[in-house]
Write a protein that holds these residues in place. Sequence first.
Motif, PDB file in Angstrom:
ATOM      1  N   GLU A  92     -24.038  -4.596 -37.929  1.00  8.54           N
ATOM      2  CA  GLU A  92     -23.250  -3.386 -38.101  1.00  8.54           C
ATOM      3  C   GLU A  92     -24.084  -2.121 -37.929  1.00  8.54           C
ATOM      4  OE1 GLU A  92     -21.258  -6.634 -40.615  1.00  8.54           O
ATOM      5  OE2 GLU A  92     -23.261  -6.082 -39.931  1.00  8.54           O
ATOM      6  N   GLY A  93     -25.316  -2.132 -38.408  1.00 10.03           N
ATOM      7  CA  GLY A  93     -26.181  -0.966 -38.256  1.00 10.03           C
ATOM      8  C   GLY A  93     -26.458  -0.650 -36.797  1.00 10.03           C
ATOM      9  N   SER A  94     -26.559  -1.695 -35.979  1.00  6.88           N
ATOM     10  CA  SER A  94     -26.793  -1.485 -34.552  1.00  6.88           C
ATOM     11  C   SER A  94     -25.557  -0.905 -33.863  1.00  6.88           C
ATOM     12  CB  SER A  94     -27.203  -2.806 -33.884  1.00  6.88           C
ATOM     13  OG  SER A  94     -28.482  -3.225 -34.345  1.00  6.88           O
ATOM     14  N   VAL A  95     -24.375  -1.274 -34.349  1.00  2.65           N
ATOM     15  CA  VAL A  95     -23.149  -0.659 -33.829  1.00  2.65           C
ATOM     16  C   VAL A  95     -23.188   0.844 -34.086  1.00  2.65           C
ATOM     17  CG1 VAL A  95     -20.630  -0.553 -34.013  1.00  2.65           C
ATOM     18  CG2 VAL A  95     -21.796  -2.760 -34.208  1.00  2.65           C
ATOM     19  N   ASP A  96     -23.516   1.217 -35.312  1.00  3.10           N
ATOM     20  CA  ASP A  96     -23.572   2.634 -35.678  1.00  3.10           C
ATOM     21  C   ASP A  96     -24.643   3.368 -34.867  1.00  3.10           C
ATOM     22  OD1 ASP A  96     -21.625   2.007 -37.525  1.00  3.10           O
ATOM     23  OD2 ASP A  96     -23.023   1.864 -39.209  1.00  3.10           O
ATOM     24  N   PHE A  97     -25.758   2.703 -34.634  1.00  3.69           N
ATOM     25  CA  PHE A  97     -26.836   3.274 -33.822  1.00  3.69           C
ATOM     26  C   PHE A  97     -26.330   3.579 -32.411  1.00  3.69           C
ATOM     27  CE2 PHE A  97     -30.261   2.783 -30.752  1.00  3.69           C
ATOM     28  CZ  PHE A  97     -31.292   3.541 -31.287  1.00  3.69           C
ATOM     29  N   LEU A  98     -25.655   2.620 -31.793  1.00  8.24           N
ATOM     30  CA  LEU A  98     -25.167   2.799 -30.427  1.00  8.24           C
ATOM     31  C   LEU A  98     -24.076   3.857 -30.347  1.00  8.24           C
ATOM     32  CD1 LEU A  98     -25.080  -0.957 -29.396  1.00  8.24           C
ATOM     33  CD2 LEU A  98     -26.665   0.774 -28.531  1.00  8.24           C
ATOM     34  N   GLU A  99     -23.285   3.972 -31.396  1.00 11.09           N
ATOM     35  CA  GLU A  99     -22.211   4.961 -31.413  1.00 11.09           C
ATOM     36  C   GLU A  99     -22.765   6.383 -31.286  1.00 11.09           C
ATOM     37  OE1 GLU A  99     -18.432   5.013 -31.947  1.00 11.09           O
ATOM     38  OE2 GLU A  99     -19.164   3.468 -30.578  1.00 11.09           O
ATOM     39  N   LYS A 100     -23.981   6.606 -31.763  1.00  7.50           N
ATOM     40  CA  LYS A 100     -24.577   7.940 -31.664  1.00  7.50           C
ATOM     41  C   LYS A 100     -24.792   8.358 -30.217  1.00  7.50           C
ATOM     42  CE  LYS A 100     -28.099   6.946 -34.323  1.00  7.50           C
ATOM     43  NZ  LYS A 100     -29.362   7.067 -35.090  1.00  7.50           N
ATOM     44  N   PHE A 101     -24.840   7.378 -29.323  1.00  6.96           N
ATOM     45  CA  PHE A 101     -25.059   7.679 -27.900  1.00  6.96           C
ATOM     46  C   PHE A 101     -23.745   7.712 -27.120  1.00  6.96           C
ATOM     47  CE2 PHE A 101     -29.124   6.026 -29.360  1.00  6.96           C
ATOM     48  CZ  PHE A 101     -30.004   6.946 -28.831  1.00  6.96           C
ATOM     49  N   GLY A 102     -22.644   7.484 -27.790  1.00  6.76           N
ATOM     50  CA  GLY A 102     -21.355   7.548 -27.115  1.00  6.76           C
ATOM     51  C   GLY A 102     -21.161   6.480 -26.065  1.00  6.76           C
ATOM     52  N   VAL A 103     -21.655   5.259 -26.305  1.00  7.37           N
ATOM     53  CA  VAL A 103     -21.490   4.185 -25.318  1.00  7.37           C
ATOM     54  C   VAL A 103     -19.999   3.970 -25.045  1.00  7.37           C
ATOM     55  CG1 VAL A 103     -23.652   3.011 -25.864  1.00  7.37           C
ATOM     56  CG2 VAL A 103     -21.595   2.447 -27.164  1.00  7.37           C
ATOM     57  N   PRO A 104     -19.637   3.613 -23.797  1.00  8.58           N
ATOM     58  CA  PRO A 104     -18.217   3.510 -23.438  1.00  8.58           C
ATOM     59  C   PRO A 104     -17.534   2.244 -23.920  1.00  8.58           C
ATOM     60  CG  PRO A 104     -19.571   2.961 -21.552  1.00  8.58           C
ATOM     61  CD  PRO A 104     -20.511   3.418 -22.629  1.00  8.58           C
ATOM     62  N   VAL A 105     -18.324   1.236 -24.313  1.00 10.27           N
ATOM     63  CA  VAL A 105     -17.780  -0.063 -24.690  1.00 10.27           C
ATOM     64  C   VAL A 105     -18.830  -0.783 -25.529  1.00 10.27           C
ATOM     65  CG1 VAL A 105     -18.668  -1.161 -22.584  1.00 10.27           C
ATOM     66  CG2 VAL A 105     -16.712  -2.179 -23.765  1.00 10.27           C
ATOM     67  N   HIS A 106     -18.395  -1.720 -26.354  1.00  9.87           N
ATOM     68  CA  HIS A 106     -19.334  -2.585 -27.074  1.00  9.87           C
ATOM     69  C   HIS A 106     -19.169  -4.014 -26.571  1.00  9.87           C
ATOM     70  CE1 HIS A 106     -20.828   0.329 -29.967  1.00  9.87           C
ATOM     71  NE2 HIS A 106     -19.593   0.717 -30.211  1.00  9.87           N
ATOM     72  N   LYS A 107     -20.287  -4.673 -26.314  1.00  7.15           N
ATOM     73  CA  LYS A 107     -20.295  -6.074 -25.873  1.00  7.15           C
ATOM     74  C   LYS A 107     -20.714  -6.937 -27.054  1.00  7.15           C
ATOM     75  CE  LYS A 107     -20.840  -9.843 -23.382  1.00  7.15           C
ATOM     76  NZ  LYS A 107     -22.008 -10.092 -22.530  1.00  7.15           N
ATOM     77  N   ILE A 108     -19.909  -7.932 -27.373  1.00  7.86           N
ATOM     78  CA  ILE A 108     -20.241  -8.858 -28.448  1.00  7.86           C
ATOM     79  C   ILE A 108     -20.792 -10.132 -27.824  1.00  7.86           C
ATOM     80  CG2 ILE A 108     -19.348 -10.218 -30.371  1.00  7.86           C
ATOM     81  CD1 ILE A 108     -17.230  -8.014 -30.746  1.00  7.86           C
ATOM     82  N   ALA A 109     -22.006 -10.485 -28.205  1.00 10.77           N
ATOM     83  CA  ALA A 109     -22.663 -11.662 -27.643  1.00 10.77           C
ATOM     84  C   ALA A 109     -21.993 -12.941 -28.137  1.00 10.77           C
ATOM     85  CB  ALA A 109     -24.141 -11.664 -28.037  1.00 10.77           C
ATOM     86  N   SER A 110     -22.143 -14.009 -27.364  1.00 11.17           N
ATOM     87  CA  SER A 110     -21.567 -15.298 -27.749  1.00 11.17           C
ATOM     88  C   SER A 110     -22.028 -15.730 -29.132  1.00 11.17           C
ATOM     89  CB  SER A 110     -21.951 -16.361 -26.719  1.00 11.17           C
ATOM     90  OG  SER A 110     -21.413 -16.083 -25.443  1.00 11.17           O
ATOM     91  N   ALA A 111     -23.286 -15.449 -29.440  1.00 11.51           N
ATOM     92  CA  ALA A 111     -23.829 -15.855 -30.737  1.00 11.51           C
ATOM     93  C   ALA A 111     -23.128 -15.168 -31.898  1.00 11.51           C
ATOM     94  CB  ALA A 111     -25.330 -15.553 -30.784  1.00 11.51           C
ATOM     95  N   SER A 112     -22.492 -14.024 -31.633  1.00  9.86           N
ATOM     96  CA  SER A 112     -21.849 -13.243 -32.689  1.00  9.86           C
ATOM     97  C   SER A 112     -20.344 -13.459 -32.752  1.00  9.86           C
ATOM     98  CB  SER A 112     -22.140 -11.753 -32.479  1.00  9.86           C
ATOM     99  OG  SER A 112     -23.525 -11.483 -32.464  1.00  9.86           O
ATOM    100  N   LEU A 113     -19.795 -14.359 -31.933  1.00 12.44           N
ATOM    101  CA  LEU A 113     -18.346 -14.515 -31.854  1.00 12.44           C
ATOM    102  C   LEU A 113     -17.727 -14.907 -33.191  1.00 12.44           C
ATOM    103  CD1 LEU A 113     -16.222 -15.942 -29.039  1.00 12.44           C
ATOM    104  CD2 LEU A 113     -16.067 -17.101 -31.241  1.00 12.44           C
TER     105      LEU A 113
END
Length: 291
Positions: free
Chosen positions: A112-133
């Motif tokens: 979750e912390g990495s999601v918040d980190f990426l949000e600061k850069f305004g990424v257009p999409v989030h990719k969820i890895a197979s390991a995190s499904l």
Amino acid sequence: MGNIRVGNKTIGDDQPCYIVAEIGINHNGDIGLAKRLISVAVAAGCDAVKFQKRTVEVVYTSEELAKPRENPFGPTNGDLKYGLEFGQEEYEEIDAFCKSLKMAWFASPWDEGSVDFLEKFGVPVHKIASASLTDDNLLRHVRGTGKPVILSTGMSTYAEIDHAVEVLGKEDLVLMHATSTYPANYDELNLRAIPTMAERYGVPVGYSGHETGIPTSVCAAALGACCVERHITIDRASWGSDQAASLEPNGISRLVRDIRLWEQSKGDGVKRVYEREVPIIKKLRRVGAGV
């Protein structure tokens, strides 16, 4: 199936295949190498590059980090994980470099912390890895950003995918068929799962390939994959766990070229006589021969 807007591109059945060059951790902790790989993706004509983002101490236990593992950064697994992880400074450089080249970038957040980190850069999409499904908390946190979601389905059963789709919802969702072996054997690819999954879930389905070659990823696009993702590297013999399953600069360029040729060639399915065939008819058909 609806179309999904990712930055200035659209992913969907009636759209050009969205081609992602996954850099992942193939930068080996070197921002200069990361930028070289971004440039490779730009030169090949890819639509986006992708990285991986972890909060190391959250994703891995202290016991796991302490395990002996010889690597370029030190003698433990923790040395490796921290050595491969880019932070604020590196991602600021990646963001600026991609913007200068008009190349979209995003990442697979593993917590979750990495999601918040990426949000600061305004990424257009989030990719969820197979390991995190199967990580429901992460899925909910990603969905809470309001961004489109690309979900890889390697090493997952239909029951697990069904549950993940239930948690995420189908709005602005792309599923990626994948086989999580590195590199994957050809008899493990099961490309016909692409149309099967599209029918089962009613959302756009793409392909995340880990095989060594190119033709099967082009076949994935021909089978209906709306998005194709492949790891890229400067040299497949380089140190690193994902290098052997990656495409070198010439390989990713050929992949993009061949998918675009398929798109140009597939037509609309209506049989017709083309204007350029008319003189050939006059030249080759037997005079007076009727049906």
